[in-house]
Design an enzyme around this catalytic site. Structure first.
Site, mmCIF file in Angstrom:
data_model
loop_
_atom_site.group_PDB
_atom_site.id
_atom_site.type_symbol
_atom_site.label_atom_id
_atom_site.label_comp_id
_atom_site.label_asym_id
_atom_site.label_seq_id
_atom_site.Cartn_x
_atom_site.Cartn_y
_atom_site.Cartn_z
ATOM 1 N N LYS A 1 -15.854 12.045 14.942
ATOM 2 C CA LYS A 1 -17.146 12.501 15.457
ATOM 3 C C LYS A 1 -17.131 14.002 15.718
ATOM 4 O O LYS A 1 -18.113 14.700 15.427
ATOM 5 C CB LYS A 1 -17.543 11.745 16.713
ATOM 6 C CG LYS A 1 -18.920 12.182 17.213
ATOM 7 C CD LYS A 1 -19.654 11.158 18.006
ATOM 8 C CE LYS A 1 -21.107 11.568 18.219
ATOM 9 N NZ LYS A 1 -21.840 10.605 19.069
ATOM 10 N N GLU B 1 -27.965 17.483 13.527
ATOM 11 C CA GLU B 1 -28.273 16.350 12.658
ATOM 12 C C GLU B 1 -29.260 16.704 11.559
ATOM 13 O O GLU B 1 -30.266 16.030 11.337
ATOM 14 C CB GLU B 1 -28.801 15.158 13.480
ATOM 15 C CG GLU B 1 -28.683 13.833 12.755
ATOM 16 C CD GLU B 1 -28.994 12.636 13.635
ATOM 17 O OE1 GLU B 1 -29.836 11.837 13.223
ATOM 18 O OE2 GLU B 1 -28.397 12.514 14.715
ATOM 19 N N HIS C 1 -27.818 1.819 12.618
ATOM 20 C CA HIS C 1 -28.675 2.069 13.768
ATOM 21 C C HIS C 1 -30.166 1.867 13.458
ATOM 22 O O HIS C 1 -30.919 1.482 14.354
ATOM 23 C CB HIS C 1 -28.442 3.477 14.309
ATOM 24 C CG HIS C 1 -27.156 3.629 15.056
ATOM 25 N ND1 HIS C 1 -25.927 3.388 14.477
ATOM 26 C CD2 HIS C 1 -26.893 3.997 16.334
ATOM 27 C CE1 HIS C 1 -24.970 3.604 15.374
ATOM 28 N NE2 HIS C 1 -25.534 3.969 16.502
ATOM 29 N N HIS D 1 -31.718 -0.539 15.925
ATOM 30 C CA HIS D 1 -32.728 -0.169 16.910
ATOM 31 C C HIS D 1 -33.934 -1.090 16.848
ATOM 32 O O HIS D 1 -34.575 -1.365 17.875
ATOM 33 C CB HIS D 1 -33.155 1.289 16.706
ATOM 34 C CG HIS D 1 -32.155 2.279 17.208
ATOM 35 N ND1 HIS D 1 -32.226 3.623 16.925
ATOM 36 C CD2 HIS D 1 -31.055 2.136 17.980
ATOM 37 C CE1 HIS D 1 -31.216 4.256 17.495
ATOM 38 N NE2 HIS D 1 -30.488 3.373 18.135
#
Length: 366
Positions: free
Chosen positions: A226, A236, A247, A251
């Protein structure tokens, strides 16, 4: 004898900061270098009784105030954001103060967003106490709160001054929350490091048993990956989006099943949908798909999503931050150890992958 501290540096020029990893770090002095006099500890009703006194004992020379929130994703709210700001103002905290996030990802995200906005920004530090926060949310400077319209819709990129990971905190974590952290660990192997993925396969029993040596390595390697990604793409714009494997689908599961699915569980099921989509497109082998499913299963994570109409999936996923020009971009594994960010507008293909990895009785481990 205290275990040796391992340190990783998140390289962001003048905003670089250390991640310290080891057992028993909450008992060391100083916890962090150059802390200011005024300190606000943000914690929750579960973590506070376990670790707040230990942290305060190391901060006896400081003026410390604690703000405690409820446990759970629902606490990452505008109301709690306002309440913490009220606490800072009521105790006359100035711009030279600092905020310490003591807890999991909800505490870290909320406290970090307060730090990013109070008096246009004050320092903050992360002491993540869950595995998920230790390997993911505490590193990289993403801060946010939720809105009824979606998860993490209000936030800022704001880096901490330091992260302290005490692996002994994981001894008090329940099995379900512990497994949620392993979902993020597996993610790093899938997107960036095939050797690490193979190591996870070989050591899944050790990880399930919370073996200290295995945990320390898994946390360190996850943080290394990371840190490298964040240093290359802090805000990003490109490669950092790969950290969102699973994700987009996850989500949607969280939003639709807020009370019964946790973040790591939803990410695990979402990862399987993403991998299945690539297999159906002929870009991920059956062997690799099976390896991903077998590892997630072995780490006691759900691999099937709950059934819901495709229109509902679409509604939630179109709010994803990776939507660009009206087109949803997915993080998709091209092999174990590699992934891509790709726009896909073929909802028939997306729906087929969702259907293949959904089940009416699918649920998170309650």
């Amino acid at each position: 004898m205290q275990e040796t501290t391992q340190q990783i540096i998140v390289g962001l020029d003048e905003r670089s900061y250390p991640i310290d990893i080891g057992a028993g770090l909450l008992a060391r002095t100083p916890l962090f270098d150059n802390l200011p006099k005024q300190l606000l500890i943000v914690t929750n009703t579960v973590v506070g009784p376990l670790y707040e006194a230990q942290v305060r004992a190391q901060l006896f020379a400081h003026d410390v105030v604690t703000h405690t929130i409820d446990d759970g994703e629902g606490a990452k709210s505008l109301d709690n954001f306002g309440a913490i700001i009220d606490t800072l103002i009521a105790h006359n905290f100035n711009r030279d103060c600092a905020i310490i996030a003591l807890g999991g990802g909800v505490v870290g995200d909320l406290a970090g967003f307060v730090a990013a906005t109070y008096q246009r920004g004050v320092n903050f530090y992360q002491i993540p106490t869950t595995l998920l926060a230790q390997v993911d949310s505490s590193v990289g400077g993403k801060t946010a709160i939720n809105h009824p319209g979606g998860k993490n819709l209000v936030g800022a990129f704001y880096q901490p001054q330091g992260v302290l990971i005490d692996t002994q905190c994981l001894s008090t974590l329940n099995d379900r929350d512990y497994a949620c952290g392993l979902a993020e660990v597996v993610k790093y192997g899938i997107i960036a490091d095939a050797d690490f993925f193979a190591w996870l396969e070989a050591h899944q029993h050790n990880l399930n048993q919370r073996d200290s040596a295995a945990l320390t390595y898994a946390i360190r390697r996850s943080c290394e990956i990371k840190a490298e990604v964040v240093a290359a793409d802090e805000r990003e714009q490109s490669v950092r989006a790969l950290l969102n494997l699973g994700h987009t689908f996850g989500h949607a599961i969280e939003a639709a099943h807020y009370e019964s699915w946790k973040h790591g569980e939803a990410v695990a099921a979402g990862t399987m949908i993403a991998a299945t989509l690539m297999h159906q497109l002929g870009e991920l082998t059956a062997t690799e798909l099976t390896r991903i499913e077998t590892l997630l299963n072995g780490l006691k994570l759900p691999v099937r999503a709950p059934k819901m109409p495709l229109e509902r999936w679409q509604t939630f996923m179109q709010r994803d931050k990776k939507v660009k020009g009206g087109t949803l971009r997915f993080v998709l594994p091209t092999a174990i150890g590699a992934a891509c960010l790709r726009p896909i507008s073929d909802w028939q293909a997306i729906g087929a992958a969702i259907a293949a990895m959904s089940h009416a009785d699918a649920r998170s481990p309650l």
